[in-house]
Motif scaffolding. Structure first.
Motif, mmCIF file in Angstrom:
data_model
loop_
_atom_site.group_PDB
_atom_site.id
_atom_site.type_symbol
_atom_site.label_atom_id
_atom_site.label_comp_id
_atom_site.label_asym_id
_atom_site.label_seq_id
_atom_site.Cartn_x
_atom_site.Cartn_y
_atom_site.Cartn_z
ATOM 1 N N LEU A 1 0.768 -1.118 0.059
ATOM 2 C CA LEU A 1 -0.031 -0.013 0.007
ATOM 3 C C LEU A 1 0.676 1.233 -0.066
ATOM 4 O O LEU A 1 0.703 2.104 -0.751
ATOM 5 C CB LEU A 1 -1.003 -0.160 1.185
ATOM 6 N N ILE A 2 1.954 1.236 0.753
ATOM 7 C CA ILE A 2 2.579 2.568 0.917
ATOM 8 C C ILE A 2 3.712 2.858 -0.301
ATOM 9 O O ILE A 2 4.231 3.856 -0.558
ATOM 10 C CB ILE A 2 3.461 2.500 2.481
ATOM 11 N N GLN A 3 3.845 1.513 -0.929
ATOM 12 C CA GLN A 3 4.654 1.803 -2.186
ATOM 13 C C GLN A 3 3.734 2.192 -3.371
ATOM 14 O O GLN A 3 4.262 3.127 -4.108
ATOM 15 C CB GLN A 3 5.211 0.290 -2.682
ATOM 16 N N VAL B 1 3.152 2.984 9.789
ATOM 17 C CA VAL B 1 2.734 3.753 10.866
ATOM 18 C C VAL B 1 3.538 5.299 10.590
ATOM 19 O O VAL B 1 2.896 6.354 10.822
ATOM 20 C CB VAL B 1 3.031 3.478 12.207
ATOM 21 N N THR B 2 4.555 5.108 10.249
ATOM 22 C CA THR B 2 5.454 6.323 9.895
ATOM 23 C C THR B 2 5.019 7.046 8.709
ATOM 24 O O THR B 2 4.711 8.338 8.856
ATOM 25 C CB THR B 2 6.930 5.916 9.562
ATOM 26 N N VAL B 3 4.497 6.429 7.582
ATOM 27 C CA VAL B 3 4.216 7.157 6.577
ATOM 28 C C VAL B 3 2.715 7.573 6.873
ATOM 29 O O VAL B 3 2.390 8.781 6.526
ATOM 30 C CB VAL B 3 4.099 5.995 5.258
ATOM 31 N N THR B 4 1.734 6.793 7.239
ATOM 32 C CA THR B 4 0.237 7.406 7.507
ATOM 33 C C THR B 4 0.236 8.413 8.433
ATOM 34 O O THR B 4 -0.387 9.323 8.469
ATOM 35 C CB THR B 4 -0.599 6.037 7.819
ATOM 36 N N HIS C 1 -1.712 -5.582 20.222
ATOM 37 C CA HIS C 1 -0.422 -6.194 20.844
ATOM 38 C C HIS C 1 0.365 -5.098 21.284
ATOM 39 O O HIS C 1 0.502 -4.008 20.761
ATOM 40 C CB HIS C 1 0.280 -6.946 19.573
ATOM 41 N N ILE C 2 1.273 -5.554 22.432
ATOM 42 C CA ILE C 2 2.011 -4.557 22.956
ATOM 43 C C ILE C 2 2.924 -3.734 22.109
ATOM 44 O O ILE C 2 3.158 -2.821 22.206
ATOM 45 C CB ILE C 2 2.621 -4.925 24.149
ATOM 46 N N ASP C 3 3.526 -4.493 21.337
ATOM 47 C CA ASP C 3 4.544 -3.690 20.559
ATOM 48 C C ASP C 3 3.695 -2.793 19.449
ATOM 49 O O ASP C 3 4.428 -1.867 19.185
ATOM 50 C CB ASP C 3 5.294 -5.073 19.413
ATOM 51 N N VAL C 4 2.489 -3.220 18.988
ATOM 52 C CA VAL C 4 1.882 -2.090 18.164
ATOM 53 C C VAL C 4 1.457 -0.929 18.980
ATOM 54 O O VAL C 4 1.626 0.245 18.394
ATOM 55 C CB VAL C 4 0.707 -2.899 17.485
ATOM 56 N N VAL C 5 0.797 -1.231 20.300
ATOM 57 C CA VAL C 5 0.934 0.107 21.054
ATOM 58 C C VAL C 5 1.905 0.834 21.256
ATOM 59 O O VAL C 5 1.733 2.166 21.070
ATOM 60 C CB VAL C 5 0.247 -0.694 22.485
ATOM 61 N N ASN C 6 2.831 0.339 21.590
ATOM 62 C CA ASN C 6 4.369 1.128 21.890
ATOM 63 C C ASN C 6 4.542 1.715 20.591
ATOM 64 O O ASN C 6 5.066 3.140 20.669
ATOM 65 C CB ASN C 6 5.451 0.128 22.418
ATOM 66 N N ARG C 7 4.306 1.125 19.413
ATOM 67 C CA ARG C 7 4.915 1.841 18.351
ATOM 68 C C ARG C 7 4.088 3.146 18.020
ATOM 69 O O ARG C 7 4.654 4.296 17.683
ATOM 70 C CB ARG C 7 4.560 0.953 17.160
ATOM 71 N N PHE C 8 2.677 3.097 18.221
ATOM 72 C CA PHE C 8 2.092 4.429 18.338
ATOM 73 C C PHE C 8 2.340 5.366 19.289
ATOM 74 O O PHE C 8 2.446 6.604 19.119
ATOM 75 C CB PHE C 8 0.629 3.958 18.397
ATOM 76 N N GLU C 9 2.544 4.833 20.590
ATOM 77 C CA GLU C 9 3.008 5.778 21.607
ATOM 78 C C GLU C 9 4.093 6.686 21.351
ATOM 79 O O GLU C 9 4.211 7.543 21.730
ATOM 80 C CB GLU C 9 2.807 5.087 23.140
ATOM 81 N N ALA C 10 5.212 5.602 20.674
ATOM 82 C CA ALA C 10 6.323 6.313 20.676
ATOM 83 C C ALA C 10 6.390 7.197 19.659
ATOM 84 O O ALA C 10 7.102 8.389 19.774
ATOM 85 C CB ALA C 10 7.358 5.294 20.165
ATOM 86 N N LYS C 11 5.449 7.525 18.775
ATOM 87 C CA LYS C 11 5.194 8.321 17.644
ATOM 88 C C LYS C 11 4.264 9.465 18.269
ATOM 89 O O LYS C 11 3.876 10.316 17.434
ATOM 90 C CB LYS C 11 4.643 8.089 16.445
ATOM 91 N N ASN C 12 3.773 9.267 19.418
ATOM 92 C CA ASN C 12 2.843 10.192 19.980
ATOM 93 C C ASN C 12 1.383 10.317 19.272
ATOM 94 O O ASN C 12 0.875 11.549 19.141
ATOM 95 C CB ASN C 12 3.469 11.875 20.217
#
Length: 772
Positions: free
Chosen positions: A677-679, A707-710, A729-740
Motif C-alpha cells: 500500500l505505501i509503495q 505507521v511512519t508514512v500514514t 499487541h503491546i508492540d503495536v501500542v508502543n509503536r503508536f505511543e512512541a510516535k505520540n
C-alpha cells in the motif's frame, strides 16, 4: 372516612405524579425534583384545594428521601459468603444459570453460575429453585458497560429491579427449603410449565406457557420479532383481559355453586393476588389485579372509587414497594396505555360501531405511548393500528379461551384434548405462517431514532395537545397536524446536520464501522461484527444464542434512525467481520453490498447469502481502483489488486476523503499488504487524519514503515476487552505511543464516534459517557 374518600376523588393522579417525579429524581438526578414545582402549578390551575397542594409537596419531598435511601442501598457491596434464596425469576440457558436471589434482609441480587456438568444441569432443571436457600461463595462484579449509547444497560436493568449488583457464584451449597405462603404457588407454576410441555403439541406449548402462566422464554425469536413488527407483542403479556376473564369464570363458578355473592367476592380478593404470582407477576398483571382488588374492596365497604383513582393508588403502591419499577418498560407502557384509555373515555364513548371503536382504542393507546416506544426501541410499527383491530379480539376471545379450555382438558382422563389439538393445531399453525408472511416488509416499521429528552417532551406535548383537540371536538385535520408535524420534523432532523460522522461500533472482537455523510446523503457500513462459533456438547448449547448483528449493530443503526444502508462493505470473509451481516439484512434496507473478489465462496458467507436472496440488494465484487463520490466526500478502494481470495491480505481497503479530511479503513490487512500500500500510494497516505488499525492491532499489522508514512492524527483499534489474542499487541501500542499518536481501543473505550465539522475533528467515547 367517607369524607376522605370524597376529598381525594379524582385527585390521586396528582399524588401518583408526585411520587413518580420523586422516584426519577432519586435514581436519576436530584434536579428533576424541580418538576414538582410544575406539578404544583398545574394542580393550582386545576383548582385543587390548598390542602392538596401542601400534601402533594409533602408526599413528593418525603418519598424522595425514602427513594434516595433505597437507591443508596443498591450501591452497597454484598458480603460473601452469604445465605441467598432463589426467587422464581431465573433461567438456565446453555451452561449458565442466571437470575435473582434475595438475602436474609429481603434485598435482591442478580447472580450468575456456570454449571459444571450435564448431571448438575439436569438436577437444577428437574426442580423448582424458587424458595431454595444456598450458601453462596463467589465475587461481586460490576455490570458491563453498554456497547454504545443505544445498547442494553445492565446497570439500568439492575436498578429497575432494585437489585444490589451482580454476584458471580463460584460455589452453591444447599442450605434449606424456605417455607412461605408463596412456595406452593411457585411449585405449582413450575409444574404447570412442565405439564404444558408434556401435554401440548410442541408447536403450541410455548404460546400456551406465555398466555397462561406468563412464561415467554420459549417463544421463538423469529415469531416474537414478527409480533413486534406488527405491534402486537403485548398480546403475550398477561394483563387486564386475562384478569377479567379469570375473575369472571371463578366468580360465576362460585355463584353456580350457590356461594353467597359477598363470600364469592372475598374468595376472589384472595385468589387474584395468588393468580398474579402464578402468572409470573409482570407489572401489567399486578396493575390489573391491584385495580380490580381496590374496586372490589371499595364496593365491599360501600365506597365509590373511580377507575382513575384505583389506577393511581395501584401505581403509588407499586412504586413504593419497588421504586426502580419506574424504569421498567413493561411498567411504563402498562400504566400509560391504561391511563390513556381511562382519560379518553369521553372520546371513545362517541362511537358505537365496534370496528370504529376498536380503531380509536388502538389509536389512543398507540399515540400516547409512541414517544415512549421510540425512547426505548427507536421504532414503532405503522401496521399496529390495523393489526390490533383484528388480532386483539382474535387472541382475547378465541385463542386465549381455547388455551384455557385445552389446559383443563389435559387434566381429564379422557382423550378430549387430543381431539381439540387435532382440530386447533393446523389452524394455529396457518395463523403463525400468515403472521410471518405479513410481517416481512421492513418498511412497515417507522424508525426515526431515539429522541433526546427535549424531543421526548416536545413529542408528548404534541400528543397531549392532540388529545385536548379531540376532547374539544376539533376537526380531525387539526388533530393530525398537531400529531404529524412534530413527528415529521423529528424524522427529518438528521438531514439537517452538516457533519461527516464516523462511528467505530464496539462489537467485541470484530469490526463494524458506520459512516454517515452530511445531511445523511448516504450511509456506509463496513462489516457487522460476529462471533467464531465452535462445536460443543449438546447440553452446553444455548437455547437463544448471542448475535452481535441483532443485539449490537442493529440497535446502534436504529438508535441513530438509520432505516437504510446505501453501501454495505464486507471487507473480507472472516466471522468477526461478516457473521452479523445477515442479522442486519433482516432489519435494515440495504441497497448494495460490496465484497472482496472470491470471498463469497467461503462457508462463513452462506447464511448472509441466504438472507441476501430474499432481498433486492445488489451484490458487487470490488477491488483497487473503484471510486465514487457523493457531494464533498470521495471514496476509493485501494486494495486488493488480485481476484483470488486468500484471506486477511485480500481485505477491501477503503480510502475516504472529505474536503481536507482523510481516513483509511484497512480491514484485517497485514504487513505484506501494508508494505505494498505505501509503495503504491505513498503521497496519498501521508499524514492522514484517521486510521482504522489493521487486524485489530495484531503484531502482524501496523508495521513501523506503515505507521511512519500514514502518521495519523488519531487511530482506532477494534478489539474486544480481554480478548484471547491480546489485541492490540503491546508492540503495536508502543509503536503508536512512541510516535505520540493518540489512539482508542473499542474494547476499553467502547464505541468511538468521530465527527468532522469544518475540518475540525471531535471524538467521543461511549465508556467515558457512561462513566460520567
Amino acid at each position: 372516612m367517607l369524607y376522605l374518600v370524597n376529598l381525594f376523588r379524582h385527585n390521586w393522579i396528582f399524588y401518583a405524579l408526585s411520587i413518580c417525579i420523586s422516584a426519577l429524581a432519586a435514581f436519576e438526578s436530584g434536579r428533576l425534583l424541580f418538576l414538582l414545582a410544575f406539578l404544583l402549578l398545574f394542580s393550582h390551575y386545576k383548582r385543587l384545594l390548598n390542602i392538596h397542594l401542601l400534601l402533594i409537596l409533602i408526599v413528593g419531598i418525603g418519598s424522595y428521601s425514602y427513594f434516595s435511601y433505597e437507591a443508596n442501598k443498591l450501591s452497597l457491596p454484598v458480603e460473601l459468603p452469604t445465605l441467598l434464596t432463589w426467587t422464581d425469576e431465573y433461567n438456565i440457558n446453555g451452561v449458565m444459570l442466571r437470575g435473582f436471589m434475595i438475602n436474609e434482609s429481603g434485598e435482591k441480587v442478580y447472580v450468575t453460575y456456570e454449571l459444571r456438568n450435564e448431571k448438575e444441569k439436569q438436577r437444577f432443571e428437574a426442580q423448582q429453585l424458587a424458595g431454595t436457600s444456598f450458601i453462596v461463595t463467589g465475587k461481586q462484579v460490576s455490570p458491563s458497560i453498554p456497547a454504545h449509547r443505544y445498547g442494553f444497560s445492565m446497570a439500568r436493568y439492575l436498578q429497575s429491579r432494585n437489585a444490589r449488583g451482580i454476584i458471580e457464584i463460584q460455589q452453591l451449597q444447599y442450605s434449606h427449603q424456605k417455607k412461605s405462603i408463596m412456595q406452593p404457588i411457585f411449585e405449582q407454576r413450575f409444574q404447570l410449565k412442565r405439564h404444558i410441555v408434556e401435554t401440548f403439541p410442541p408447536s403450541l406449548a410455548a404460546e400456551a406457557q406465555a398466555l397462561l402462566i406468563g412464561f415467554q422464554e420459549n417463544v421463538d425469536d423469529q415469531l416474537n420479532r414478527a409480533y413486534q413488527k406488527l405491534g402486537i407483542t403485548h398480546l403475550f403479556a398477561i394483563s387486564g383481559l386475562h384478569v377479567a376473564l379469570v375473575s369472571f369464570l371463578f366468580f360465576q363458578l362460585w355463584l353456580r355453586l350457590r356461594i353467597r355473592r359477598e363470600s364469592a367476592t372475598i374468595l376472589l380478593l384472595i385468589l387474584l393476588p395468588l393468580y398474579a404470582v402464578l402468572a409470573g407477576g409482570a407489572p401489567s398483571i399486578w396493575r390489573a389485579v391491584s385495580v380490580v382488588e381496590l374496586i372490589m374492596l371499595a364496593q365491599y365497604f360501600r365506597w365509590k372509587i373511580p377507575i382513575d383513582d384505583a389506577l393511581s393508588i395501584s401505581f403509588i403502591m407499586f412504586v413504593l414497594l419497588e421504586p426502580g419499577a419506574v424504569f421498567q418498560v413493561g411498567f411504563q407502557l402498562s400504566y400509560l396505555a391504561t391511563y390513556s384509555l381511562v382519560y379518553s373515555g369521553r372520546i371513545l364513548a362517541r362511537y358505537s360501531n365496534f370496528w370504529v371503536q376498536s380503531f380509536y382504542i388502538t389509536f389512543v393507546c398507540q399515540i400516547l405511548v409512541y414517544p415512549l416506544l421510540l425512547h426505548h426501541f427507536y421504532e414503532i410499527s405503522l401496521s399496529s393500528f390495523i393489526a390490533n383491530i383484528f388480532f386483539v379480539p382474535l387472541f382475547s376471545f378465541i385463542i386465549l379461551p381455547i388455551n384455557l379450555f385445552a389446559l383443563v382438558l389435559t387434566f381429564l382422563p379422557f382423550p378430549l384434548d387430543s381431539f381439540l389439538f387435532y382440530i386447533y393445531e393446523p389452524l394455529r399453525t396457518a395463523l403463525t405462517n400468515f403472521i410471518l408472511y405479513i410481517q416481512q416488509p421492513i418498511v412497515q416499521m417507522w424508525n426515526p431514532g431515539k429522541p433526546s429528552i427535549m424531543w421526548l417532551i416536545l413529542l408528548y406535548s404534541s400528543v397531549f395537545f392532540a388529545f385536548y383537540l379531540l376532547d374539544q371536538h376539533a376537526p380531525l385535520k387539526k388533530v393530525f397536524i398537531a400529531l404529524i408535524l412534530p413527528a415529521f420534523i423529528f424524522h427529518v432532523q438528521p438531514l439537517l446536520h452538516s457533519d461527516l460522522k464516523i462511528a467505530f461500533v464496539n462489537v467485541g472482537q470484530g469490526d463494524c464501522i458506520v459512516i454517515e455523510l452530511p445531511r445523511r446523503k448516504s450511509v456506509i457500513v463496513i462489516d457487522a461484527g460476529g462471533l467464531l462459533r465452535f462445536e460443543q456438547e449438546e447440553w452446553k448449547e444455548r437455547k437463544t444464542v448471542y448475535e452481535v448483528g441483532r443485539q449490537v449493530v442493529v440497535p446502534y443503526l436504529k438508535g441513530r434512525g438509520m432505516q437504510t444502508i446505501d453501501t454495505f462493505v464486507l471487507s473480507h470473509a472472516d466471522a468477526d467481520h461478516v457473521e452479523g451481516a445477515e442479522e442486519v439484512l433482516r432489519e435494515i434496507l440495504v441497497k448494495e453490498v460490496h465484497v472482496t473478489p472470491g470471498s463469497i465462496a467461503k462457508p462463513v458467507m452462506n447464511d448472509f447469502l441466504y438472507e441476501l436472496e430474499k432481498t433486492n440488494t445488489k451484490l458487487i465484487e470490488k477491488m483497487a481502483g473503484h471510486k465514487w463520490q457523493i457531494g464533498q466526500t470521495a471514496f476509493e478502494y485501494l486494495w486488493p489488486l488480485e481476484i483470488e481470495y486468500e484471506g486477511n491480505n485480500d481485505s477491501l481497503v477503503l480510502f475516504v476523503k472529505h474536503n481536507a479530511f482523510r481516513a483509511l479503513f484497512t480491514g484485517d490487512l497485514e504487513q505484506e499488504g501494508e508494505k505494498e500500500l505505501i509503495q503504491l500510494y505513498d503521497e496519498k497516505l501521508r499524514n492522514i487524519d484517521l486510521l482504522k488499525g489493521g487486524h485489530h492491532g495484531s503484531k502482524t499489522s501496523s508495521i513501523e514503515e506503515f505507521v511512519t508514512v500514514t502518521n495519523p492524527k488519531f487511530a482506532v483499534f477494534m478489539a474486544g476487552e480481554n480478548n484471547r489474542y491480546n489485541h492490540p499487541h503491546i508492540d503495536v501500542v508502543n509503536r503508536f505511543e512512541a510516535k505520540n499518536i493518540p489512539y482508542a481501543t473499542t474494547g476499553l473505550d467502547g464505541t468511538v464516534e468521530v465527527s468532522i465539522s469544518e475540518n475540525q475533528i471531535y471524538i467521543e467515547k461511549s465508556n467515558a459517557l457512561f462513566r460520567k
